[in-house]
Write a protein that holds these residues in place. Structure first.
Motif, PDB file in Angstrom:
ATOM      1  N   LEU A 144      -0.767  -6.751  -2.362  1.00 13.74           N
ATOM      2  CA  LEU A 144      -1.312  -5.587  -1.669  1.00 13.74           C
ATOM      3  C   LEU A 144      -0.677  -4.304  -2.218  1.00 13.74           C
ATOM      4  CD1 LEU A 144      -1.415  -6.685   2.086  1.00 13.74           C
ATOM      5  CD2 LEU A 144      -3.366  -6.087   0.664  1.00 13.74           C
ATOM      6  N   PRO A 145      -1.457  -3.258  -2.396  1.00 14.35           N
ATOM      7  CA  PRO A 145      -0.909  -1.986  -2.901  1.00 14.35           C
ATOM      8  C   PRO A 145      -0.176  -1.240  -1.780  1.00 14.35           C
ATOM      9  CG  PRO A 145      -3.256  -1.751  -2.480  1.00 14.35           C
ATOM     10  CD  PRO A 145      -2.920  -3.193  -2.212  1.00 14.35           C
ATOM     11  N   TRP A 146       1.009  -1.744  -1.436  1.00 13.65           N
ATOM     12  CA  TRP A 146       1.736  -1.201  -0.292  1.00 13.65           C
ATOM     13  C   TRP A 146       2.079   0.275  -0.470  1.00 13.65           C
ATOM     14  CZ3 TRP A 146       1.795  -3.654   4.136  1.00 13.65           C
ATOM     15  CH2 TRP A 146       1.666  -5.044   4.146  1.00 13.65           C
ATOM     16  N   TYR A 147       2.489   0.641  -1.666  1.00 11.97           N
ATOM     17  CA  TYR A 147       2.941   2.020  -1.896  1.00 11.97           C
ATOM     18  C   TYR A 147       1.833   3.021  -1.571  1.00 11.97           C
ATOM     19  CZ  TYR A 147       4.837   6.126  -4.288  1.00 11.97           C
ATOM     20  OH  TYR A 147       5.296   7.395  -4.570  1.00 11.97           O
ATOM     21  N   SER A 148       0.676   2.834  -2.171  1.00 10.35           N
ATOM     22  CA  SER A 148      -0.427   3.771  -1.943  1.00 10.35           C
ATOM     23  C   SER A 148      -0.975   3.657  -0.522  1.00 10.35           C
ATOM     24  CB  SER A 148      -1.544   3.533  -2.960  1.00 10.35           C
ATOM     25  OG  SER A 148      -2.060   2.222  -2.853  1.00 10.35           O
ATOM     26  N   SER A 149      -1.076   2.423  -0.020  1.00  9.81           N
ATOM     27  CA  SER A 149      -1.653   2.215   1.305  1.00  9.81           C
ATOM     28  C   SER A 149      -0.801   2.831   2.402  1.00  9.81           C
ATOM     29  CB  SER A 149      -1.833   0.717   1.563  1.00  9.81           C
ATOM     30  OG  SER A 149      -2.752   0.150   0.658  1.00  9.81           O
ATOM     31  N   LEU A 150       0.522   2.705   2.288  1.00  8.77           N
ATOM     32  CA  LEU A 150       1.400   3.276   3.310  1.00  8.77           C
ATOM     33  C   LEU A 150       1.408   4.794   3.245  1.00  8.77           C
ATOM     34  CD1 LEU A 150       4.378   0.741   3.262  1.00  8.77           C
ATOM     35  CD2 LEU A 150       2.601   1.005   5.007  1.00  8.77           C
ATOM     36  N   HIS A 151       1.315   5.345   2.040  1.00 13.37           N
ATOM     37  CA  HIS A 151       1.208   6.801   1.927  1.00 13.37           C
ATOM     38  C   HIS A 151      -0.093   7.294   2.557  1.00 13.37           C
ATOM     39  CE1 HIS A 151       4.616   8.466  -0.243  1.00 13.37           C
ATOM     40  NE2 HIS A 151       4.650   7.377  -0.986  1.00 13.37           N
ATOM     41  N   ILE A 152      -1.169   6.561   2.332  1.00 18.38           N
ATOM     42  CA  ILE A 152      -2.456   6.911   2.933  1.00 18.38           C
ATOM     43  C   ILE A 152      -2.378   6.813   4.458  1.00 18.38           C
ATOM     44  CG2 ILE A 152      -4.850   6.153   3.209  1.00 18.38           C
ATOM     45  CD1 ILE A 152      -4.786   5.366   0.225  1.00 18.38           C
ATOM     46  N   SER A 153      -1.753   5.741   4.952  1.00 22.63           N
ATOM     47  CA  SER A 153      -1.625   5.550   6.399  1.00 22.63           C
ATOM     48  C   SER A 153      -0.758   6.635   7.030  1.00 22.63           C
ATOM     49  CB  SER A 153      -1.033   4.167   6.702  1.00 22.63           C
ATOM     50  OG  SER A 153      -1.974   3.149   6.413  1.00 22.63           O
ATOM     51  N   PHE A 154       0.282   7.054   6.318  1.00 21.15           N
ATOM     52  CA  PHE A 154       1.125   8.142   6.842  1.00 21.15           C
ATOM     53  C   PHE A 154       0.299   9.428   6.991  1.00 21.15           C
ATOM     54  CE2 PHE A 154       3.761  11.901   6.193  1.00 21.15           C
ATOM     55  CZ  PHE A 154       4.720  11.728   7.187  1.00 21.15           C
ATOM     56  N   ALA A 155      -0.489   9.732   5.957  1.00 22.72           N
ATOM     57  CA  ALA A 155      -1.322  10.931   6.026  1.00 22.72           C
ATOM     58  C   ALA A 155      -2.344  10.825   7.145  1.00 22.72           C
ATOM     59  CB  ALA A 155      -2.016  11.154   4.684  1.00 22.72           C
ATOM     60  N   LYS A 156      -2.928   9.643   7.315  1.00 23.44           N
ATOM     61  CA  LYS A 156      -3.998   9.459   8.308  1.00 23.44           C
ATOM     62  C   LYS A 156      -3.468   9.393   9.728  1.00 23.44           C
ATOM     63  CE  LYS A 156      -8.072   8.857   9.833  1.00 23.44           C
ATOM     64  NZ  LYS A 156      -7.596   9.329  11.161  1.00 23.44           N
ATOM     65  N   HIS A 157      -2.372   8.676   9.942  1.00 24.95           N
ATOM     66  CA  HIS A 157      -1.935   8.380  11.308  1.00 24.95           C
ATOM     67  C   HIS A 157      -0.782   9.242  11.805  1.00 24.95           C
ATOM     68  CE1 HIS A 157      -4.613   4.978  11.651  1.00 24.95           C
ATOM     69  NE2 HIS A 157      -4.205   4.542  10.490  1.00 24.95           N
TER      70      HIS A 157
END
Length: 235
Positions: A144-157
């Motif tokens: 899973l692309p954790w690095y990009s996904s968590l950055h995206i989730s931080f921005a979103k949530h």
């Protein structure tokens, strides 16, 4: 969303080195599932009276994704002019504007036409989720692309709701009911439609599907705190 997008544009190159990852970050991080999830959640939390508000927010979200997100997804393959032309060809933009025109003019839609449109809407939701499931089934947990996904989730949530709350408190005079609905819509997880656009423009749709999955998990984890924030604004 525009304020948050401006911040992401300034910092995206410092977070990601690859242009496609930058495009995914800018295209997906602010697009919430305001339709399939936001409208039912609004009914559950605020009653059927919330539907006019959640619907207009969903139209605004639709215009945002079909203008800004399409541009970011398409910019790796097209020039600026071609990307703009691609945006103008998106039917969703014109039908959203048509819906606003019909609503503003108080035009009554024939019952049979309305039923047909409603059937088409439900069908499109099923197809959207089917496409999402196809891509998600090929995503492996170990990679899973954790690095990009968590950055995206931080921005979103985190970032988007925080900026939204700040703007609502200090720059608007919305009543607590409408403000709470708007805040709720800013908190919902990433939209499934992101996968469709990523696939259409060949911009790592599997990574986008993984980002949506992780965003949904983060949303469930934070849901209790979200509800507490919303209840505070209702009061």
């Amino acid at each position: 969303m525009l304020v948050c997008l401006s911040i992401l544009i300034l910092i995206n190159k410092k977070i990601f080195s690859q242009r496609q990852e930058q495009s995914i970050y800018l295209a997906t991080a602010l697009i919430g599932n305001t339709g399939n999830l936001g409208i039912p959640l609004g009914i559950a939390l605020f009653g059927i009276e919330s539907v006019p508000y959640t619907s207009i927010i969903n139209i605004a979200n639709t215009l945002f994704i079909y203008i800004f997100s399409v541009y970011f997804f398409a910019r790796d393959q097209f020039s600026l002019k071609q990307a703009i032309i691609s945006i103008m060809k998106i039917p969703g933009i014109w039908f959203a504007l048509l819906a606003l025109f019909i609503n503003s003019k108080g035009i009554i839609i024939n019952q049979y036409v309305y039923t047909t449109l409603e059937m088409g809407a439900y069908t499109s939701m099923v197809i959207q989720l089917f496409i999402f499931g196809m891509y998600l089934s090929s995503v492996k947990v170990k990679v899973l692309p954790w690095y990009s996904s968590l950055h995206i989730s931080f921005a979103k949530h985190i970032l988007l709701p925080a900026i939204g709350i700040f703007v609502i408190i200090y720059f608007t005079n919305l009543n607590s009911y409408v403000a709470s609905i708007l805040i709720m819509e800013l908190m919902v997880p990433l939209a499934v439609n992101n996968v469709n656009l990523a696939a259409l423009y060949h911009c790592k749709p599997y990574d986008v599907a993984a980002a949506i999955l992780i965003s949904s998990i983060v949303f469930v984890t934070l849901l209790y705190f979200y509800i507490q924030i919303i209840e505070y604004f209702v009061k």
